[in-house]
Write an enzyme that holds these catalytic residues in place. Structure first.
Site, PDB file in Angstrom:
ATOM      1  CD  GLU A 186      -4.161   0.074  -1.896  1.00 51.46           C
ATOM      2  OE1 GLU A 186      -2.920   0.201  -1.939  1.00 51.46           O
ATOM      3  OE2 GLU A 186      -4.760  -0.243  -0.853  1.00 51.46           O
ATOM      4  CG  HIS A 189      -0.620   3.663  -0.181  1.00 53.59           C
ATOM      5  ND1 HIS A 189      -0.221   4.317   0.956  1.00 53.59           N
ATOM      6  CD2 HIS A 189      -1.620   2.825   0.210  1.00 53.59           C
ATOM      7  CE1 HIS A 189      -0.944   3.902   1.987  1.00 53.59           C
ATOM      8  NE2 HIS A 189      -1.798   3.006   1.557  1.00 53.59           N
ATOM      9  CD  GLU A 271      -2.524   1.924   5.264  1.00 54.55           C
ATOM     10  OE1 GLU A 271      -3.621   1.834   4.685  1.00 54.55           O
ATOM     11  OE2 GLU A 271      -1.432   1.751   4.691  1.00 54.55           O
TER      12      GLU A 271
END
Length: 665
Positions: A186, A189, A271
């Site tokens: 995360e 991102h 991803e």
């Protein structure tokens, strides 16, 4: 990794442009289809009416045939366009609160830093550790308490308003290493600009998906209206309503198809990149691979039960939505592919579900045991070569940075750490860090603080002063980041009081250093999104040629603050900005308010140009071939102000220089 932070940021911006192009093409297709479908439907209905009049006589007995009602297909097309635009603008406005709004819409509950729940405590520690190692503000953490699947997401327009949210199943069913792998994913991102793209995707696609919902409502309204009969004119209206409703439902289906295709095209490759970044961050492939395997064996998998789960399906750690076109246009690669990309030796078998007590025993954190010899690292100076190549480390944290951050926190006095994690204490920590070393100035600051803040905060500030005074200089910037989650929990009146006290202390200290000023500008910049509307950062400059004045202010201020030979330091930085008209400014032209204006302008330049600024600042600091710890931390603070999160600069760190071409566009 194959690409650096600035290239990934540029790719995210490029993907955003492609998203808008594809969205525009989708809207054109939908509007044209609406016009054609409505024209055919109305034309077919008109042909039936033109054959016979109201008395059943052939149409040739009527004086003249009615003209074709073009206003109906044109009106339907304009209505569909207005619906798409209005829906997208409504959703974009709804998302203006940033990551917090997204987490709360999915049923997330804020996990506060002073929680005593061991599962939540472990989660907060992992997130904090990752944030300090990345050089980004510690984000608020939300838990989706009703979700039993294993999933997570990061949301926000920038690191300043980012949040990290995990499901209850993720927090409870994963070991610490596996949880680190998920959080590292995360944070990729957050660093790579994916969050901004993801929020924009939610906004622009909502208008398309709204067509199907409106069509369904029109169809139901027509059905209820038709039940009560009526004359021919009313019957015609019902039929037109049915046809328009069916057309919108079909278009809504097409909209869902387009939306899923766009989300899948944008998300899948990112991803894989986030998985690879997580492995680099933790140096533990078994962590994230173990989390993915755990999803494969879990009863609820990664499924999200919330009714709004579909609109943010592209933001999850793993597929959160199943059924329909979820498999055909999945926003994530298949679980097996992701595992094999990390662990090529995987045999394809998922492990059995982990007993609850096995995880419960791992909920505590023994930070000091994570790192060997970290205290020695804290005492070492930062080599010039590491600082000179600092631009290559922006947005690229590694396991060494994570270990350093863990050891740095472990070396802090426990009362300071505890205070930083709760609202009263966090305010006291910041106030203590603002106190001047000069006894007379400090006395004036304490007197001003006593009359401006709560008595308990004032007393706690006095208690923490000796401990904060003894902190390692490398701890100051991480300490500010540590206080952010607790300070974000302040009420608006408390924040206003805190901001007023902050200004009071700064004004009482007539000798505020550049580093102190920078630290606390960072603090206010990261707190502001919590208490004011968030605006999506926009790129305004794709070159530095027109920004000679702010570049001159930045380099001149840095040269005069950190070097004995101002001209040599300035010239070293100017060489990194070839083609930009810069000059060494006088001390009177390098005031803090002028620097603030310059940094605000420079934060809006394109990613590659910000890399040039970081390299120029690093060259300026390294001009005399000697770097103090305070100078290295000042560079990190400047990078934060430019939205270039830089991990800690470590002694003995090996950095490979990446070469890029200076563009002159």
């Amino acid at each position: 990794m194959a690409t650096d932070f600035f290239e990934r940021q540029s790719n995210a911006r490029r993907n955003t442009r492609w998203l808008m192009i594809v969205f525009s093409l989708s809207v054109i297709v939908i509007v044209v289809t609406t016009f054609i479908a409505t024209t055919l439907a109305v034309g077919g209905r008109s042909e039936v009416h033109d054959q016979f009049d109201q008395f059943g006589r052939p149409a040739h007995f009527r004086p003249g045939a009615a003209p074709f009602p073009w206003q109906i297909p044109i009106g339907a097309s304009l209505a569909s366009l207005a619906l798409i635009a209005g829906g997208s603008m409504f959703k974009i406005a709804q998302l203006s609160s940033g990551g917090t709004g997204v987490a709360e819409r999915l049923g997330g509950r804020r996990v506060y830093p002073n929680t005593i729940d061991p599962v939540e405590r472990r989660l907060l520690n992992v997130v904090e550790e990752m944030a300090l190692a990345s050089g980004v503000p510690v984000p608020p953490v939300f838990m989706l308490t009703q979700e039993k699947g294993i999933n997570a997401f990061a949301a926000g327009f920038s690191p300043s308003d980012a949040v990290v949210a995990v499901t209850r199943g993720c927090a409870e069913q994963l070991t610490r290493d596996q949880l680190q792998g998920v959080i590292g994913h995360e944070f990729s991102h957050i660093l790579n600009g994916d969050m901004r793209l993801n929020l924009r995707m939610i906004g622009v696609l909502f208008g398309i998906l709204l067509l199907g919902l409106v069509g369904r409502e029109l169809f139901y309204i027509a059905g209820r209206t038709g039940m009560y009969g009526g004359g021919r004119r009313r019957s015609d209206g019902v039929i037109y309503l049915v046809l328009i409703g069916l057309a919108l439902m079909i278009l809504g289906f097409l909209g869902s198809l387009f939306g899923n295709m766009i989300k899948a095209a944008v998300s899948r490759q990112r991803e894989f990149l986030a998985d690879a970044s997580s492995v680099q961050f933790t140096r533990n492939p078994d962590g994230i691979a173990g989390a993915l395997k755990r999803i494969g064996s879990a009863i609820f998998g990664s499924h999200i039960e919330c009714p709004r789960a579909a609109e943010v399906s592209h933001m999850y750690f793993a597929n959160g939505v199943t059924g329909g076109f979820a498999g055909l246009f999945a926003t994530h690669p298949p679980l097996g592919q992701r595992i094999l990309a990390i662990d090529p030796r995987w045999d394809g078998n998922f492990p059995p579900p982990l007993p609850a007590d096995a995880v419960a025993g791992l909920s505590g954190d023994q930070v000091a045991g994570l790192v060997g010899g970290g205290a020695d690292v804290l005492r070492q100076a930062v080599p010039v070569d590491v600082v000179r190549r600092a631009g290559d480390q922006v947005g690229d944290p590694t396991e060494a940075h994570r270990q350093f951050a863990a050891e740095l926190v472990a070396a802090m006095p426990q009362p300071v750490v505890d205070a930083a994690h709760e609202p009263y204490g966090a305010r006291a920590v910041i106030f203590a860090s603002l106190m001047d070393q000069n006894p007379q100035v400090r006395s004036a600051q304490l007197a001003a603080l006593k009359s401006a803040t709560d008595e308990h905060v004032y007393e706690l500030t006095q208690k923490l002063l000796p401990l904060v005074d003894g902190l390692d200089p490398r701890a100051q910037l991480p300490l500010v980041d540590m206080t952010l989650p607790a300070l974000r929990a302040l009420s608006p009146p408390q924040f206003q009081e805190f901001a007023k006290c902050f200004v009071t202390l700064v004004q009482a200290d007539k000798r505020l250093s550049l580093f102190e000023w920078m630290l606390h500008r960072i603090l206010l910049r990261h707190l502001r999104p919590q208490f004011e509307p968030v605006t999506d950062p926009q790129i305004q400059y794709y070159g530095l040629q027109k920004l000679g004045q702010p570049c001159s202010v930045l380099l001149s201020t840095l040269a005069r603050a950190s070097q004995s030979d101002d001209q040599a330091a300035f010239d070293a930085g100017a060489r990194e900005l070839a083609g930009v008209p810069v000059e060494l400014l006088s001390p009177d032209q390098c005031r803090l308010d002028t620097l603030q204006t310059a940094l605000e302008q420079l934060s809006h330049v394109a990613a590659r140009q910000r890399q040039r600024l970081v390299d120029a600042c690093a060259a300026c600091i390294c001009a005399d071939e000697e770097v103090q710890v305070e100078e290295a931390e000042l560079l990190r603070a400047l990078c934060d102000m430019l939205d270039c999160p830089m991990p800690p600069l470590l002694p003995g760190q090996q950095v490979s220089r990446r070469v890029f071409a200076h563009t002159s566009n």
